[in-house]
Design an enzyme around this catalytic site. Sequence first.
Site, PDB file in Angstrom:
ATOM      1  N   ASP A   8       9.835  34.761 -26.611  1.00 39.51           N
ATOM      2  CA  ASP A   8       9.136  36.024 -25.687  1.00 39.51           C
ATOM      3  C   ASP A   8       8.063  35.155 -24.924  1.00 39.51           C
ATOM      4  O   ASP A   8       7.743  34.065 -25.343  1.00 39.51           O
ATOM      5  CB  ASP A   8       8.392  36.951 -26.924  1.00 39.51           C
ATOM      6  CG  ASP A   8       7.580  37.929 -26.051  1.00 39.51           C
ATOM      7  OD1 ASP A   8       8.212  38.517 -25.022  1.00 39.51           O
ATOM      8  OD2 ASP A   8       6.493  38.654 -26.545  1.00 39.51           O
ATOM      9  N   ASP A  10       4.994  36.671 -23.082  1.00 41.39           N
ATOM     10  CA  ASP A  10       3.541  37.227 -23.096  1.00 41.39           C
ATOM     11  C   ASP A  10       3.340  37.041 -24.878  1.00 41.39           C
ATOM     12  O   ASP A  10       3.861  37.926 -25.822  1.00 41.39           O
ATOM     13  CB  ASP A  10       3.291  38.564 -22.532  1.00 41.39           C
ATOM     14  CG  ASP A  10       1.743  38.845 -22.724  1.00 41.39           C
ATOM     15  OD1 ASP A  10       0.979  38.017 -22.636  1.00 41.39           O
ATOM     16  OD2 ASP A  10       1.689  39.928 -22.466  1.00 41.39           O
TER      17      ASP A  10
END
Length: 212
Positions: A8, A10
């Site tokens: 991922d 963020d």
Amino acid sequence: MIKAVIFDLDGVIVSTDDCHFKAWKKMADEEGIYFDREINNRLRGVSRMESLEIVLEKSEREYSEEEKLQLAERKNDYYKQLITELTPDDILPGVKDRLEELKKNGIKIAIGSSSKNTPIILKQIGLDGYFDAVSDGNNITNSKPDPEVFVKAGQMLGIDSENCMIVEDADAGIEAGKRAGMRTLAVQNAHGGDYSAENLLNCDLLKIVSEG
């Protein structure tokens, strides 16, 4: 055997949480809607329009679908202004070392993010073109916890789901990874992964991958 790790963006590679908070807060204040850090935490790993629905729970008025689109676009404009201030110094501690370790050991690396701003962020932090594949909000229809973004990342890498591991900081992302049939590593605020770590700085990711 793990042949690829899908990250991922963020909260795992870089923290843009404060940028999101400031952008949502500015939009909410303009609309007279209460918004705080606790509400912002509920938006982790959630798409922009789904996040807006959570923000609007505190609204005293109803918004039309057209108005909602305008609100989401306004928030995104504020957010894009804020992320232009990101630099390579904003990459989270330990990330570059873990990525280099994986590369040196022949493990493919990819991004799996629901954000449509992924290309901008990667460019700002100096990692555009660094990953073997990038699957993001620009090439998916369904956001996490739907597994689509991770499934597509695996397809782009040419590696079966059972040979992929995802690294996530949101519960929705961990669920998406499991639904994709991939191994999961939960960091920061995420729970329920096959493996867990406080952050990548103190995580022996290569060892986890080797054992997985």
